[in-house]
Design an enzyme around this catalytic site. Structure first.
Site, PDB file in Angstrom:
ATOM      1  N   ASN A   1       0.498  -1.546  -0.160  1.00  0.00           N
ATOM      2  CA  ASN A   1      -0.133  -0.077  -0.258  1.00  0.00           C
ATOM      3  C   ASN A   1       0.894   1.230   0.130  1.00  0.00           C
ATOM      4  O   ASN A   1       2.462   0.806   0.195  1.00  0.00           O
ATOM      5  CB  ASN A   1      -0.616   0.014   1.184  1.00  0.00           C
ATOM      6  CG  ASN A   1       0.106  -0.215   2.719  1.00  0.00           C
ATOM      7  OD1 ASN A   1      -0.020   0.575   2.400  1.00  0.00           O
ATOM      8  ND2 ASN A   1      -0.332  -1.129   3.649  1.00  0.00           N
TER       9      ASN A   1
ATOM     10  N   PHE B   1      -4.782   3.465  14.515  1.00  0.00           N
ATOM     11  CA  PHE B   1      -4.580   5.073  13.572  1.00  0.00           C
ATOM     12  C   PHE B   1      -5.603   4.066  12.373  1.00  0.00           C
ATOM     13  O   PHE B   1      -5.676   2.724  12.071  1.00  0.00           O
ATOM     14  CB  PHE B   1      -3.372   4.685  13.079  1.00  0.00           C
ATOM     15  CG  PHE B   1      -2.508   5.771  13.569  1.00  0.00           C
ATOM     16  CD1 PHE B   1      -1.915   5.325  14.791  1.00  0.00           C
ATOM     17  CD2 PHE B   1      -1.895   6.682  13.278  1.00  0.00           C
ATOM     18  CE1 PHE B   1      -1.303   5.576  15.820  1.00  0.00           C
ATOM     19  CE2 PHE B   1      -1.548   7.710  14.048  1.00  0.00           C
ATOM     20  CZ  PHE B   1      -1.063   7.347  15.340  1.00  0.00           C
TER      21      PHE B   1
HETATM   22  N1  CTP Z   1      -4.377  -3.150  12.445  1.00  0.00           N
HETATM   23  C1  CTP Z   1      -3.220  -4.479  12.700  1.00  0.00           C
HETATM   24  N2  CTP Z   1      -3.536  -5.131  11.904  1.00  0.00           N
HETATM   25  C2  CTP Z   1      -4.262  -5.235  10.709  1.00  0.00           C
HETATM   26  C3  CTP Z   1      -4.922  -4.504  10.004  1.00  0.00           C
HETATM   27  C4  CTP Z   1      -4.819  -3.288  10.967  1.00  0.00           C
HETATM   28  O1  CTP Z   1      -3.186  -4.293  13.369  1.00  0.00           O
HETATM   29  N3  CTP Z   1      -4.117  -6.460   9.874  1.00  0.00           N
HETATM   30  C5  CTP Z   1      -4.690  -2.042  12.927  1.00  0.00           C
HETATM   31  C6  CTP Z   1      -3.581  -0.356  11.940  1.00  0.00           C
HETATM   32  O2  CTP Z   1      -2.712  -0.917  11.880  1.00  0.00           O
HETATM   33  C7  CTP Z   1      -4.285   0.423  12.092  1.00  0.00           C
HETATM   34  C8  CTP Z   1      -5.747   0.032  12.837  1.00  0.00           C
HETATM   35  O3  CTP Z   1      -5.333  -1.521  12.481  1.00  0.00           O
HETATM   36  O4  CTP Z   1      -4.053   1.178  14.029  1.00  0.00           O
HETATM   37  C9  CTP Z   1      -7.278   0.099  11.818  1.00  0.00           C
HETATM   38  O5  CTP Z   1      -6.241  -0.091  11.019  1.00  0.00           O
HETATM   39  P1  CTP Z   1      -7.020   0.537   9.268  1.00  0.00           P
HETATM   40  O6  CTP Z   1      -6.468  -0.047   7.714  1.00  0.00           O
HETATM   41  O7  CTP Z   1      -7.937   1.962   9.129  1.00  0.00           O
HETATM   42  O8  CTP Z   1      -8.537  -0.399   9.926  1.00  0.00           O
HETATM   43  P2  CTP Z   1      -8.882  -1.809   8.853  1.00  0.00           P
HETATM   44  O9  CTP Z   1      -8.817  -2.897  11.246  1.00  0.00           O
HETATM   45  O10 CTP Z   1      -7.735  -3.094   8.338  1.00  0.00           O
HETATM   46  O11 CTP Z   1     -10.178  -1.531   8.316  1.00  0.00           O
HETATM   47  P3  CTP Z   1     -10.684  -1.967   6.910  1.00  0.00           P
HETATM   48  O12 CTP Z   1      -9.623  -1.677   6.553  1.00  0.00           O
HETATM   49  O13 CTP Z   1     -12.132  -2.350   6.572  1.00  0.00           O
HETATM   50  O14 CTP Z   1     -10.836  -0.098   7.510  1.00  0.00           O
END
Ligand code: CTP
Length: 397
Positions: A210, A323
């Protein structure tokens, strides 16, 4: 911007690394510091005072007894003027003189007369550096509250290899920033930060990733370190360099990120999860490069572990900060993440907004906390955003 408008006196002594002091002055000026330079006579044999005068836009102090009717108490005025003094490079001779209380030139007399923090950056031949008399002088000065930025190991001007080359300019700047940092509220606290993207391989040459640059996580790690915390930074692939003193753990995949977080989680008081962890990975990783003739039209993916969600059951008294990257229904979706992942607060940003998101040095964030309160912050640098986040962490600890 810890150097903004700060007064920095750079003392230059006579060693070949004196030319590197010009780079230090240049960096300090770039960070908006006011800079003055004082040189020993030996230093002027290596670099002309004009170089420093031009870079710092101030006259250079060379002599305790200015010939043209200048101030007779120059050493007192110069000792009072700065917020911090950096001696770069610092020779064994000057360090020895200061440790012995000798004040026989403009630099040593200014140091004797100052009450400000003094940072020594030694640079010399490895045998001189290892000399027990020199090491005794360093220990004595450290005991008296002076700071040393230890030299690095490498090729020395004399052709030998070893300890003695001037520390990197970034290291010197960071040591000074630590002293100038107005807040030390995270002293004795351990902070685990994650940063950057993850890469999920498809075959030996392709991967899914990403647009995260890692800048927010690295800024957080630096800010926490400046506030006195012991920082571990788990980072996916980025081009960034971690500040000195930060323990950097490099990872590639979501799985490696998860392993590194759980290996370090127990000993930390705070988890700041700024990494953009991939939610999916290819179901199969091909050992050989996939040919377009064998590629299927649909790439089969599977979910990765959610690190923050899994960490929730081990949270205890630790502060967990997440975040949230959202481009629509930002508040509702972020509140849901905050609840589902058991966070103390979550930092939301929308990368579609100007100045926010990936690869830029600024961010526009909204902070949502577990009580449901919402704080919308204006556009600010990632360093400032980091401090606002750490202000909250400090209050919660
Ligand atoms: N995060 C995590 N592990 C993952 C995905 C996300 O620990 N596999 C953590 C990220 O580091 C961040 C938070 O969860 O602090 C939210 O991440 P975000 O990408 O905004 O949301 P997701 O929970 O992944 O949900 P979505 O992608 O559906 O918005």
């Amino acid at each position: 911007m810890l150097f903004f408008d700060k007064k920095v006196l750079v003392g230059v002594t006579g060693g070949i690394a004196a030319y590197k002091a010009a780079l230090l002055v240049r960096e300090l000026k770039k960070e908006s510091a006011q800079v003055r330079v004082v040189m020993t006579d030996a230093a002027t044999k290596f670099v002309a005072p004009l170089t420093f005068e031009t870079l710092c836009e101030n006259p250079v102090l060379l002599n305790l007894f200015p010939k043209e009717g200048g101030l007779r108490t120059a050493h007192i005025d110069w000792a009072r003027w700065p917020d911090i003094i950096i001696i770069c490079p610092a020779t064994a001779n000057t360090i020895g003189k200061i440790a012995a209380g000798i004040a026989d030139n403009a630099l040593t007399t200014t140091i004797m007369a100052t009450t400000r923090a003094v940072v020594f950056c030694p640079a010399m031949n490895k045998a001189m550096y290892a000399n027990p008399i020199f090491q005794g002088n360093v220990a004595k000065l450290e005991k008296n509250g002076y700071t040393f930025v230890a030299p690095g190991k490498g090729e020395l001007a004399c052709g030998e290899e070893g300890w003695g080359r001037l520390a990197e300019i970034d290291e010197i700047l960071f040591a000074a920033k630590k002293i100038l940092s107005p807040r030390r509220d995270l002293k004795n606290k351990r902070v685990l930060v994650t940063a950057g993207p993850t890469e999920e391989p498809l075959d030996p040459v392709r991967f899914i990733t990403n647009r995260s640059s890692g800048k927010m996580g690295f800024a957080l790690a630096e800010a926490a370190s400046l506030r006195g915390a012991e920082v571990t930074l788990v980072s996916g692939p980025t081009n960034l360099v971690a500040s000195p003193g930060i323990k950097l753990v490099k990872v590639r995949t979501a799985n490696e990120m998860s392993e590194a977080v759980f290996a370090n989680l127990g000993e930390n008081d705070v988890l700041l999860m700024a990494a953009a962890v991939s939610d999916f990975r290819p179901k199969k990783i091909s050992e050989q490069k996939l040919k377009k003739t064998d590629a299927k039209e649909i790439l089969e993916l599977e979910r990765t572990a959610d690190v923050l969600a899994e960490a929730a059951c081990r949270k205890g008294a630790r502060i967990h900060v997440g975040f949230s990257v959202e481009t629509e229904n930002e508040i509702e979706n972020s509140m849901l993440k905050l609840r589902n992942k058991g966070l103390d607060f979550i930092v939301l940003n929308n990368p579609l907004q100007e100045g926010a998101g990936f690869a830029v040095d600024t961010n526009r964030v909204t902070i949502l906390d577990a009580s449901g309160a919402i704080e919308k912050l204006p556009l600010m640098s990632k360093a400032e955003v980091s401090d606002r986040i750490l202000d909250r962490v400090g209050l919660l600890l």
